[in-house]
Design a protein around this motif. Structure first.
Motif, short mmCIF file in Angstrom:
data_model
loop_
_atom_site.label_atom_id
_atom_site.label_comp_id
_atom_site.label_asym_id
_atom_site.label_seq_id
_atom_site.Cartn_x
_atom_site.Cartn_y
_atom_site.Cartn_z
N LEU A 52 0.74 -1.11 -0.13
CA LEU A 52 0.27 -0.03 -0.10
C LEU A 52 1.15 1.09 -0.36
O LEU A 52 0.47 2.27 -0.44
N TRP A 53 1.65 1.42 0.42
CA TRP A 53 2.87 2.49 0.17
C TRP A 53 3.73 2.83 -0.86
O TRP A 53 3.16 3.69 -1.27
N LEU A 54 3.54 1.87 -1.41
CA LEU A 54 4.69 1.48 -2.59
C LEU A 54 2.98 2.14 -3.68
O LEU A 54 3.46 2.80 -4.46
N LEU A 55 2.21 1.36 -3.75
CA LEU A 55 1.51 2.29 -4.21
C LEU A 55 0.47 3.12 -4.05
O LEU A 55 -0.66 3.74 -5.15
N ARG A 56 0.34 3.97 -3.17
CA ARG A 56 0.42 5.02 -2.64
C ARG A 56 -0.05 6.35 -3.40
O ARG A 56 0.90 6.39 -3.59
N PRO A 57 -0.93 7.34 -3.46
CA PRO A 57 -0.72 8.07 -4.68
C PRO A 57 0.30 8.97 -4.34
O PRO A 57 0.28 9.21 -2.85
N ALA A 58 0.97 9.91 -4.58
CA ALA A 58 1.75 10.86 -4.89
C ALA A 58 0.78 12.45 -3.98
O ALA A 58 -0.23 12.21 -4.22
N LEU A 59 1.77 13.40 -2.80
CA LEU A 59 1.14 13.75 -2.08
C LEU A 59 1.41 15.30 -2.44
O LEU A 59 2.65 15.10 -3.45
N ALA A 60 0.98 15.87 -2.62
CA ALA A 60 1.96 17.70 -3.29
C ALA A 60 2.79 17.61 -2.82
O ALA A 60 3.18 17.69 -1.38
N GLY A 61 3.87 17.84 -3.22
CA GLY A 61 5.36 18.77 -3.43
C GLY A 61 5.82 17.14 -3.11
O GLY A 61 7.01 17.53 -2.31
N GLU A 62 5.77 16.01 -2.45
CA GLU A 62 6.28 15.15 -2.70
C GLU A 62 7.70 14.63 -3.57
O GLU A 62 6.99 14.53 -4.41
N ALA A 110 3.74 4.32 -8.50
CA ALA A 110 2.66 4.83 -7.11
C ALA A 110 0.91 5.02 -8.52
O ALA A 110 0.86 5.15 -9.18
N LEU A 111 0.03 4.90 -8.00
CA LEU A 111 -1.03 5.18 -8.76
C LEU A 111 -1.12 6.95 -8.67
O LEU A 111 -0.87 7.65 -8.36
N ALA A 112 -1.75 6.81 -10.34
CA ALA A 112 -1.89 7.83 -10.58
C ALA A 112 -3.24 7.94 -10.97
O ALA A 112 -4.34 7.12 -11.36
N GLY A 113 -3.77 10.01 -11.38
CA GLY A 113 -4.88 10.14 -12.09
C GLY A 113 -6.03 10.68 -11.05
O GLY A 113 -5.88 10.60 -10.03
N PRO A 165 -10.16 6.73 -5.07
CA PRO A 165 -10.28 5.78 -4.44
C PRO A 165 -9.94 4.53 -4.78
O PRO A 165 -10.10 3.43 -4.59
N ILE A 166 -9.54 3.98 -6.05
CA ILE A 166 -8.62 3.12 -6.36
C ILE A 166 -8.05 2.41 -4.62
O ILE A 166 -7.86 1.39 -4.68
N PHE A 167 -6.87 3.51 -4.17
CA PHE A 167 -6.18 2.82 -3.16
C PHE A 167 -7.11 2.80 -1.90
O PHE A 167 -6.78 2.08 -1.17
N ALA A 168 -8.04 3.41 -2.14
CA ALA A 168 -8.86 3.33 -0.86
C ALA A 168 -9.32 2.15 -0.77
O ALA A 168 -9.64 0.87 -0.07
#
Length: 205
Positions: A78-88, A106-109, A114-117
């Motif tokens: 989950l940590w690797l797939l987590r979408p990036a945060l702003a400024g990360e 990481a997931l994007a789009g 929602p996909i990550f959740a």
């Protein structure tokens, strides 16, 4: 109330960080689950589970090694797939939010969160299943927990044979055509297998 301090670039509203929100949600779910389980045990037992206080066999839960492997494995995925945060800054050592992140994985789009959740929910259910898994041998009755908070039971007097299903499970075949599967990585697996084999007659051994 003066909100001028919020304009200071040095102030971070960590309460709105999605990761902080996700961790808080998981804690709330775990507490609610614990309370619900306590209430459930106080009122009734799960369907198919042996009655408490009558066990003459044994109870076997998943080993601590398997539990920790599932917990940290799912957490790492989950940590690797987590979408990036702003400024990360992905993959930069020393950045707390970017530590051990892999660019492009990481997931994007627009539907990333929602996909990550949904993935986090499935991961939580899997970890919950392994952490609460239990095999109960109560006389000739075998019961074991299943995914989805369910139980399954079999009459060991009808046990025909046991096959090794590999590194993960044992497959049980019964005379009435039913089949069961129990996880091998439990505490005192040798004792569990011996109890199962004790119900097999010499003609079926």
């Amino acid at each position: 109330m003066d909100l001028g301090l919020l304009d200071d670039t040095g102030v971070t509203l960590v309460a709105f960080n999605p990761m902080i929100f996700a961790i808080g949600a998981i804690v709330v779910v775990l507490v609610a689950q614990w309370l619900f389980k306590r209430l459930l045990r106080a009122t009734r037992r799960p369907k198919g589970a042996p009655a408490g206080g009558t066990s003459v066999g044994g109870r076997y839960r998943t080993s601590y090694g398997l539990r920790l492997l599932a917990l940290f494995g799912v957490g790492a995925i989950l940590w690797l797939l987590r979408p990036a945060l702003a400024g990360e800054a992905a993959g930069r050592f020393g950045e707390v939010t970017g530590f051990l992140r892999v660019e492009g994985l990481a997931l994007a789009g627009p539907y990333a969160w929602p996909i990550f959740a949904a993935l986090a929910l499935f991961g939580f259910l899997y970890v919950h299943y392994l952490w609460t898994y239990e095999v109960v041998i109560d006389g000739p009755r075998l019961s074991y927990s299943r995914p989805g908070f369910a139980w399954r039971s079999h009459d060991l007097r009808k046990l025909d044979r046991i096959e090794d299903g590999g590194a993960h499970n044992l497959t049980l075949y019964f005379e009435n055509g039913k089949r069961g599967s129990v996880i091998k990585q439990v505490g005192d697996m040798t004792d569990m297998v011996a109890r199962l084999n004790a119900y097999r007659t010499p003609t079926r051994a």
